[in-house]
Design a protein around this motif. Structure first.
Motif, mmCIF file in Angstrom:
data_model
loop_
_atom_site.group_PDB
_atom_site.id
_atom_site.type_symbol
_atom_site.label_atom_id
_atom_site.label_comp_id
_atom_site.label_asym_id
_atom_site.label_seq_id
_atom_site.Cartn_x
_atom_site.Cartn_y
_atom_site.Cartn_z
ATOM 1 N N LEU A 1 3.830 2.442 -1.792
ATOM 2 C CA LEU A 1 4.159 3.055 -0.505
ATOM 3 C C LEU A 1 2.918 3.437 0.302
ATOM 4 O O LEU A 1 2.992 3.545 1.530
ATOM 5 C CB LEU A 1 5.079 4.255 -0.695
ATOM 6 C CG LEU A 1 6.471 3.892 -1.219
ATOM 7 C CD1 LEU A 1 7.264 5.138 -1.551
ATOM 8 C CD2 LEU A 1 7.223 3.006 -0.246
ATOM 9 N N LEU A 2 1.780 3.607 -0.355
ATOM 10 C CA LEU A 2 0.529 3.893 0.341
ATOM 11 C C LEU A 2 -0.156 2.613 0.807
ATOM 12 O O LEU A 2 -1.054 2.655 1.646
ATOM 13 C CB LEU A 2 -0.421 4.695 -0.548
ATOM 14 C CG LEU A 2 -0.021 6.139 -0.797
ATOM 15 C CD1 LEU A 2 -0.966 6.781 -1.808
ATOM 16 C CD2 LEU A 2 0.013 6.933 0.483
ATOM 17 N N THR A 3 0.251 1.486 0.244
ATOM 18 C CA THR A 3 -0.326 0.191 0.597
ATOM 19 C C THR A 3 0.282 -0.280 1.905
ATOM 20 O O THR A 3 1.507 -0.217 2.089
ATOM 21 C CB THR A 3 -0.044 -0.852 -0.499
ATOM 22 O OG1 THR A 3 -0.578 -0.363 -1.728
ATOM 23 C CG2 THR A 3 -0.661 -2.187 -0.172
ATOM 24 N N LYS A 4 -0.547 -0.769 2.775
ATOM 25 C CA LYS A 4 -0.035 -1.329 4.023
ATOM 26 C C LYS A 4 0.800 -2.565 3.697
ATOM 27 O O LYS A 4 0.323 -3.475 3.023
ATOM 28 C CB LYS A 4 -1.183 -1.704 4.955
ATOM 29 C CG LYS A 4 -0.706 -2.232 6.280
ATOM 30 C CD LYS A 4 -1.845 -2.567 7.202
ATOM 31 C CE LYS A 4 -1.242 -3.010 8.510
ATOM 32 N NZ LYS A 4 -2.060 -3.885 9.262
ATOM 33 N N PRO A 5 2.057 -2.590 4.140
ATOM 34 C CA PRO A 5 2.891 -3.769 3.863
ATOM 35 C C PRO A 5 2.221 -5.039 4.391
ATOM 36 O O PRO A 5 1.684 -5.056 5.489
ATOM 37 C CB PRO A 5 4.186 -3.477 4.638
ATOM 38 C CG PRO A 5 4.214 -1.992 4.786
ATOM 39 C CD PRO A 5 2.771 -1.581 4.906
ATOM 40 N N GLN A 6 2.261 -6.066 3.555
ATOM 41 C CA GLN A 6 1.667 -7.342 3.931
ATOM 42 C C GLN A 6 2.735 -8.231 4.550
ATOM 43 O O GLN A 6 3.754 -8.483 3.935
ATOM 44 C CB GLN A 6 1.060 -8.021 2.706
ATOM 45 C CG GLN A 6 -0.028 -7.200 2.066
ATOM 46 C CD GLN A 6 -0.536 -7.837 0.777
ATOM 47 O OE1 GLN A 6 -0.274 -8.993 0.490
ATOM 48 N NE2 GLN A 6 -1.250 -7.073 -0.011
#
Length: 161
Positions: A155-160
């Motif tokens: 959830l902290l990762t920018k969606p690719q």
């Protein structure tokens, strides 16, 4: 409205009873809601895709990890002694084909599974570091793999896209 990026998700994490024991392992509703808000979710069960029934005997990797099974150096063996490596490999390949066809760049897979585990898995009757076949194959093709215990990281990762 912006299109949501796709996220490949182990079917059992969404609730359907596809696990070896005939049950699901649905994540808590607030997490599922947050995932659905951020991503377009695509459900997949590599073991079912590989032709295994539900329920089915529990299986684990013997002689290596998922990458070793993919490379023919290890096997997936059920509690009853049956080698089900071919079904696990077929399911992993179908999951990869789907990921490539639909441009999935991220996946949320079930931890500790001989198919989907991405950090620790059951090998030779113990929990050891390593990936299951589907996780290993997706990672080999540049797809980021998370498990349900890494939701904060996902959830902290920018969606690719």
């Amino acid at each position: 409205m912006m299109n949501k990026p796709p996220l490949l998700v182990s079917a059992c994490l969404l609730g359907p009873p596809v696990r070896y024991d005939g049950h699901g392992k649905a994540m808590p509703s607030p997490l599922l809601f947050e995932l659905a808000r951020r991503y377009q979710l695509f459900s997949i069960c590599p073991e079912c895709l590989g032709g295994l029934p539900t329920p089915r005997p529990a299986a684990e990797i013997s002689g290596g990890d998922g990458g070793d099974v993919l490379d023919g150096r290890a096997h997936v063996i059920t509690q009853t002694g049956q080698d089900v490596s071919r079904a696990f490999i077929d399911g992993a390949r179908q999951a990869l084909d789907s990921a490539i066809r639909h441009s999935y760049r991220q996946a949320l897979l079930k931890a500790n599974s001989p198919s989907c585990g991405n950090r620790r898995d059951h090998f030779d009757q113990q929990l050891q570091p390593g990936s299951g076949m589907t996780a290993a194959l997706l990672q080999r093709h540049g797809i980021s793999v998370f498990n349900e215990n890494e939701m904060d990281r996902l959830l902290l990762t920018k969606p690719q896209p």
